[in-house]
Design a protein around this motif. Structure first.
Motif, mmCIF file in Angstrom:
data_model
loop_
_atom_site.group_PDB
_atom_site.id
_atom_site.type_symbol
_atom_site.label_atom_id
_atom_site.label_comp_id
_atom_site.label_asym_id
_atom_site.label_seq_id
_atom_site.Cartn_x
_atom_site.Cartn_y
_atom_site.Cartn_z
ATOM 1 N N VAL A 1 0.844 -1.200 0.000
ATOM 2 C CA VAL A 1 0.000 0.000 0.000
ATOM 3 C C VAL A 1 0.880 1.252 0.000
ATOM 4 N N SER A 2 1.927 1.235 0.794
ATOM 5 C CA SER A 2 2.827 2.394 0.850
ATOM 6 C C SER A 2 3.499 2.633 -0.494
ATOM 7 N N LEU A 3 3.894 1.569 -1.169
ATOM 8 C CA LEU A 3 4.589 1.713 -2.455
ATOM 9 C C LEU A 3 3.671 2.285 -3.535
ATOM 10 N N VAL A 4 2.447 1.739 -3.649
ATOM 11 C CA VAL A 4 1.581 2.171 -4.755
ATOM 12 C C VAL A 4 0.924 3.518 -4.493
ATOM 13 N N SER A 5 0.908 3.960 -3.249
ATOM 14 C CA SER A 5 0.257 5.237 -2.936
ATOM 15 C C SER A 5 1.251 6.390 -2.822
ATOM 16 N N SER A 6 2.539 6.109 -3.022
ATOM 17 C CA SER A 6 3.544 7.160 -2.875
ATOM 18 C C SER A 6 3.686 7.946 -4.170
ATOM 19 N N TYR A 7 4.260 9.130 -4.051
ATOM 20 C CA TYR A 7 4.636 9.912 -5.241
ATOM 21 C C TYR A 7 6.033 10.446 -4.971
ATOM 22 N N ARG A 8 7.025 9.779 -5.538
ATOM 23 C CA ARG A 8 8.411 10.132 -5.272
ATOM 24 C C ARG A 8 8.805 11.394 -6.035
ATOM 25 N N HIS A 9 9.610 12.218 -5.406
ATOM 26 C CA HIS A 9 10.240 13.329 -6.106
ATOM 27 C C HIS A 9 11.239 12.728 -7.082
ATOM 28 N N ASP A 10 11.141 13.083 -8.369
ATOM 29 C CA ASP A 10 11.966 12.396 -9.357
ATOM 30 C C ASP A 10 13.155 13.214 -9.845
ATOM 31 N N ALA B 1 22.116 2.957 7.988
ATOM 32 C CA ALA B 1 22.241 2.385 9.332
ATOM 33 C C ALA B 1 20.889 1.888 9.848
ATOM 34 N N LYS B 2 19.841 2.652 9.580
ATOM 35 C CA LYS B 2 18.501 2.228 10.010
ATOM 36 C C LYS B 2 18.077 0.944 9.300
ATOM 37 N N LEU B 3 18.354 0.866 8.013
ATOM 38 C CA LEU B 3 18.013 -0.341 7.262
ATOM 39 C C LEU B 3 18.820 -1.537 7.762
ATOM 40 N N ILE C 1 11.314 4.607 4.263
ATOM 41 C CA ILE C 1 12.480 4.917 3.429
ATOM 42 C C ILE C 1 12.265 4.420 1.999
ATOM 43 N N LEU C 2 11.867 3.167 1.869
ATOM 44 C CA LEU C 2 11.757 2.570 0.538
ATOM 45 C C LEU C 2 10.581 3.120 -0.271
ATOM 46 N N ALA C 3 9.551 3.605 0.416
ATOM 47 C CA ALA C 3 8.350 4.051 -0.296
ATOM 48 C C ALA C 3 8.347 5.538 -0.618
ATOM 49 N N THR C 4 9.197 6.319 0.041
ATOM 50 C CA THR C 4 9.083 7.768 -0.143
ATOM 51 C C THR C 4 10.326 8.439 -0.719
ATOM 52 N N ARG C 5 11.498 7.910 -0.492
ATOM 53 C CA ARG C 5 12.709 8.567 -0.974
ATOM 54 C C ARG C 5 12.792 8.473 -2.501
ATOM 55 N N ASN C 6 13.375 9.497 -3.118
ATOM 56 C CA ASN C 6 13.541 9.442 -4.567
ATOM 57 C C ASN C 6 14.583 8.384 -4.938
ATOM 58 N N LEU C 7 14.553 7.942 -6.182
ATOM 59 C CA LEU C 7 15.390 6.813 -6.591
ATOM 60 C C LEU C 7 16.875 7.114 -6.480
ATOM 61 N N PHE C 8 17.261 8.353 -6.734
ATOM 62 C CA PHE C 8 18.675 8.721 -6.631
ATOM 63 C C PHE C 8 19.144 8.663 -5.176
ATOM 64 N N GLN C 9 18.288 9.140 -4.266
ATOM 65 C CA GLN C 9 18.618 9.081 -2.850
ATOM 66 C C GLN C 9 18.734 7.636 -2.381
ATOM 67 N N LEU C 10 17.818 6.789 -2.830
ATOM 68 C CA LEU C 10 17.855 5.387 -2.424
ATOM 69 C C LEU C 10 19.089 4.674 -2.966
ATOM 70 N N LYS C 11 19.470 4.975 -4.195
ATOM 71 C CA LYS C 11 20.682 4.358 -4.736
ATOM 72 C C LYS C 11 21.912 4.773 -3.934
ATOM 73 N N ALA C 12 21.934 6.029 -3.479
ATOM 74 C CA ALA C 12 23.033 6.487 -2.631
ATOM 75 C C ALA C 12 23.017 5.756 -1.292
ATOM 76 N N THR C 13 21.820 5.541 -0.748
ATOM 77 C CA THR C 13 21.690 4.812 0.517
ATOM 78 C C THR C 13 22.180 3.378 0.365
ATOM 79 N N PHE C 14 21.787 2.724 -0.731
ATOM 80 C CA PHE C 14 22.238 1.345 -0.963
ATOM 81 C C PHE C 14 23.760 1.300 -1.136
ATOM 82 N N GLY C 15 24.315 2.333 -1.776
ATOM 83 C CA GLY C 15 25.761 2.401 -1.925
ATOM 84 C C GLY C 15 26.463 2.549 -0.592
ATOM 85 N N MET D 1 9.776 -9.943 -1.169
ATOM 86 C CA MET D 1 9.228 -8.738 -1.780
ATOM 87 C C MET D 1 10.153 -7.544 -1.573
ATOM 88 N N LEU D 2 10.772 -7.445 -0.418
ATOM 89 C CA LEU D 2 11.709 -6.350 -0.160
ATOM 90 C C LEU D 2 12.900 -6.409 -1.116
#
Length: 320
Positions: free
Chosen positions: A154-163, A177-179, A196-210, A235-236
């Motif tokens: 629900v969180s994923l499909v209802s979000s609108y990420r800043h792109d 660290a939280k993840l 974190i996964l449902a709201t952060r923009n994709l560039f921010q998330l890629k930086a977090t994964f890095g 699913m995660l």
């Protein structure tokens, strides 16, 4: 990068429609080879022109005509192909909900819609879903998906990420660290993880994964894979791959669809090829070869037969 090959000089929409009309009216059944030859080599704009022209010429929807004259997996794939992308994804989501025997792998379609496409596309899919089925994606998730997955989906499909490509490295380090803490504790549905996964923009998330990989010496998808084997961890991992490396996710979906003990998972194979043929299929083919040392063209030739095989081969740019 798209994989399908277009003719150097395509016929006009009227010419295509006249040939398709003849192919769909044969006494001995539809001329499936001709239908595949035409529609398997037309891009989204050309297919839209064909739909509009066919309606004007014959006062009938070509999608309805295809649905009535074709059968089996070819009918399903062709109807998906001829719908515009938002309607197509809405149909795939609805199909995942309505299966009598739902597997978590089939619900990946929701993750792909939410995480492997733009925020604008997700909004368009949500509008199309409401128009087609008179309820929201969120409502059908609550009604049809196990409680353990509802919060995330629900969180994923209802979000609108800043792109936009805005990245804050301090936030990336903090949220890595939280993840990590949540993964170590197997708290895959914690508020921090979902937010974190449902709201952060994709560039921010890629930086977090890095940051996660740099600090903890393991990729985050591998860490999740090592920490749990339930539906939520599955699913995660799909969420993370769709964000960080969609071509790897879809290559894995194709591989999983063709290594079943008894039969090929045609639904997953069809979904992947039809939805990604005009987006990144060349990258997916490259990733598939890296992970399996096999060309995707050879796998489709081996696992699929008949005109349906020819259609999939056209979409992936293979030799028919």
């Amino acid at each position: 990068m798209a994989s399908m090959k277009l003719p150097d000089s395509a016929p006009s929409p009227t010419q295509d429609c006249e040939r398709l009309s003849r192919a769909l009216q044969g006494r001995g059944g539809a001329d499936e080879n001709l239908i595949v030859w035409i529609l398997g080599h037309r891009n989204a704009f050309q297919r839209k022109e064909i739909k509009e022209t066919y309606q004007q010429l014959y006062k009938e929807s070509i999608i309805d005509r295809l649905h009535s004259k074709l059968s089996g997996v070819l009918k399903k794939a062709m109807v998906l192909w001829m719908n515009e992308a938002p309607e197509r994804d809405a149909m795939l989501a609805h199909e995942a909900f309505k299966r009598r025997w739902k597997r978590v792998s089939q619900l990946q379609a929701l993750v792909e819609i939410a995480c492997a496409s733009s925020p604008q596309h997700l909004m368009a899919v949500r509008r199309a879903y409401c128009a087609l089925y008179e309820c929201s994606l969120e409502e059908d998730i609550i009604s049809n998906v196990s409680t353990s997955l509802q919060k995330l989906l629900v969180s994923l499909v209802s979000s609108y990420r800043h792109d936009q490509g805005l990245v804050d490295l301090n936030i990336a380090k903090s949220e890595a660290a939280k993840l990590h803490e949540a993964i170590e504790k197997k708290q895959f549905d914690s508020d921090d993880v979902v937010w974190i996964l449902a709201t952060r923009n994709l560039f921010q998330l890629k930086a977090t994964f890095g940051c996660y990989k740099q600090r903890y010496k393991v990729a985050i998808d591998q860490a999740i894979n090592s920490s749990g084997n339930g539906d939520l961890s599955f699913m995660l991992r799909a969420v993370i791959l769709c964000i960080d490396s969609p071509e790897k996710h879809f290559a894995e979906v194709i591989r999983a669809s063709t290594v079943g003990q008894w039969s090929t998972d045609m639904d997953s194979l069809t979904r992947t090829i039809v939805t990604r043929a005009e987006i990144d299929m060349m990258k997916i083919k490259g990733e598939y070869f890296k992970m399996s040392n096999t060309n995707l063209d050879d796998v489709v030739t081996r696992e699929v037969s008949g005109v349906y095989r020819d259609f999939l081969m056209a979409l992936i740019g293979g030799k028919i």
